[in-house]
Design an enzyme around this catalytic site. Structure first.
Site, PDB file in Angstrom:
ATOM      1  N   ASP A   1       0.687  -1.173   0.054  1.00  0.00           N
ATOM      2  CA  ASP A   1       0.315   0.069   0.193  1.00  0.00           C
ATOM      3  C   ASP A   1       1.126   1.317   0.126  1.00  0.00           C
ATOM      4  OD1 ASP A   1      -1.863   2.442   0.277  1.00  0.00           O
ATOM      5  OD2 ASP A   1      -2.931   0.511   1.740  1.00  0.00           O
TER       6      ASP A   1
ATOM      7  N   ASP B   1      -7.464   5.619  -8.222  1.00  0.00           N
ATOM      8  CA  ASP B   1      -8.574   5.714  -7.693  1.00  0.00           C
ATOM      9  C   ASP B   1      -9.176   7.269  -7.321  1.00  0.00           C
ATOM     10  OD1 ASP B   1      -8.370   2.996  -8.519  1.00  0.00           O
ATOM     11  OD2 ASP B   1      -7.835   2.543  -6.498  1.00  0.00           O
TER      12      ASP B   1
ATOM     13  N   ASP C   1      -8.080  10.634 -16.384  1.00  0.00           N
ATOM     14  CA  ASP C   1      -9.751  11.059 -16.945  1.00  0.00           C
ATOM     15  C   ASP C   1     -10.643  12.000 -16.039  1.00  0.00           C
ATOM     16  OD1 ASP C   1     -10.064   8.680 -15.786  1.00  0.00           O
ATOM     17  OD2 ASP C   1     -11.895   8.750 -16.475  1.00  0.00           O
TER      18      ASP C   1
ATOM     19  N   GLU D   1      -3.396   1.216 -19.537  1.00  0.00           N
ATOM     20  CA  GLU D   1      -4.594   0.179 -19.911  1.00  0.00           C
ATOM     21  C   GLU D   1      -6.090   0.908 -19.764  1.00  0.00           C
ATOM     22  OE1 GLU D   1      -3.507  -3.149 -17.388  1.00  0.00           O
ATOM     23  OE2 GLU D   1      -2.885  -4.019 -19.393  1.00  0.00           O
ATOM     24  N   TYR D   2      -6.043   1.444 -18.910  1.00  0.00           N
ATOM     25  CA  TYR D   2      -7.368   2.812 -18.471  1.00  0.00           C
ATOM     26  C   TYR D   2      -7.245   3.893 -19.412  1.00  0.00           C
ATOM     27  CZ  TYR D   2      -9.555   0.481 -14.094  1.00  0.00           C
ATOM     28  OH  TYR D   2      -9.603  -0.144 -13.461  1.00  0.00           O
ATOM     29  N   GLU D   3      -6.039   4.097 -19.772  1.00  0.00           N
ATOM     30  CA  GLU D   3      -6.335   5.721 -20.415  1.00  0.00           C
ATOM     31  C   GLU D   3      -6.353   4.848 -22.549  1.00  0.00           C
ATOM     32  OE1 GLU D   3      -1.917   7.782 -21.007  1.00  0.00           O
ATOM     33  OE2 GLU D   3      -2.538   8.837 -21.817  1.00  0.00           O
TER      34      GLU D   3
END
Ligand code: SAM
Length: 212
Positions: free
Chosen positions: A95, A117, A153, A192-194
């Site tokens: 973490d 997140d 984003d 990946e998210y982009e």
């Protein structure tokens, strides 16, 4: 990141040589461990590791450490590494709240935060990886004038981050609210998210900051 328990992921991680073990005991010793004096860059919340794998391929003169909280996610990155091993890419399952227990001041030259997140509720603001609490932790490990590179984003999270940056005395070296239609796109490596958000037509925000 959709989380599900991946059976055996903890055992897989424990046995994998790309995963750095006993990280807390290595605070201040990372250069000695890697033995070649190369700079160390980290990505916090790296997910399945696509971005860092491409960075490690392109920049063999840098050691990259991908930090991920969940075994079930990290194990996906390890599967990719089995297909294409990269000597300069390593992983830590931890973490990020405890990051200053793992690295000494000056050990890290660059930090990447990609699509962190958002933690939308106000009462969870401290958990955002760009909150003033996290920025203070990064200051404890970055070398002088080391950078943080942040993409998202989520405009709400980006605006919050700009406030935190200002309040904590960081200096904004680059800021765009639409990276993919800006002069800063050249050389951009998509996470990946982009990839997903760009396909949906969402603008991507990016900032680069440093602290004096
Ligand atoms: N960076 C990747 C990308 O852009 O495709 C993944 C983004 S995903 C939304 C956020 C990732 O951060 C998840 O894999 C999550 O488990 C990880 N994460 C969230 N909080 C974390 C923390 N405090 N320490 C380490 N990893 C964390």
């Amino acid at each position: 990141m959709r989380l599900r328990n991946v059976k055996g992921s903890r055992e897989h991680i424990a046995a994998n040589s790309y995963v750095l073990k006993n990280g807390e005991n290595n605070k201040g010793r990372w250069k000695e461990i890697f033995q070649d004096g190369k700079p160390i860059h980290i990505e916090i919340g790296m997910g399945k590791g696509k971005f860092l794998m491409e960075m490690a391929r392109r920049h063999q003169d840098i050691h990259y450490i991908g930090i991920e909280k969940y075994s079930s996610v990290l194990v996906r990155a390890l599967e990719k590494m089995e297909e294409e091993p990269l000597d300069n890419l390593h992983f830590l399952r931890m973490d990020a709240e405890y990051i200053a227990q793992y690295f000494e001041k000056g050990e890290i030259e660059q930090i990447y935060l990609n699509f962190s997140d958002p933690w939308p509720k106000d009462r969870h603001a401290k958990r955002r990886l760009t909150s003033r609490q996290f920025l203070a932790r990064y200051q404890e490990i970055l070398k002088e004038k080391g950078n943080i590179v942040f993409k998202t984003d989520n405009r709400g999270l980006f605006d919050f981050s700009l406030e935190e940056v200002k309040e904590s005395g960081w200096i904004l070296d680059l800021c765009t609210f639409d990276l993919h239609h800006s002069e800063y796109l050249e050389g951009n490596i998509m996470t990946e998210y982009e990839e997903r958000f760009v396909k949906e037509g969402k603008p991507i925000c990016k900032m680069i900051i440093h602290h004096e």
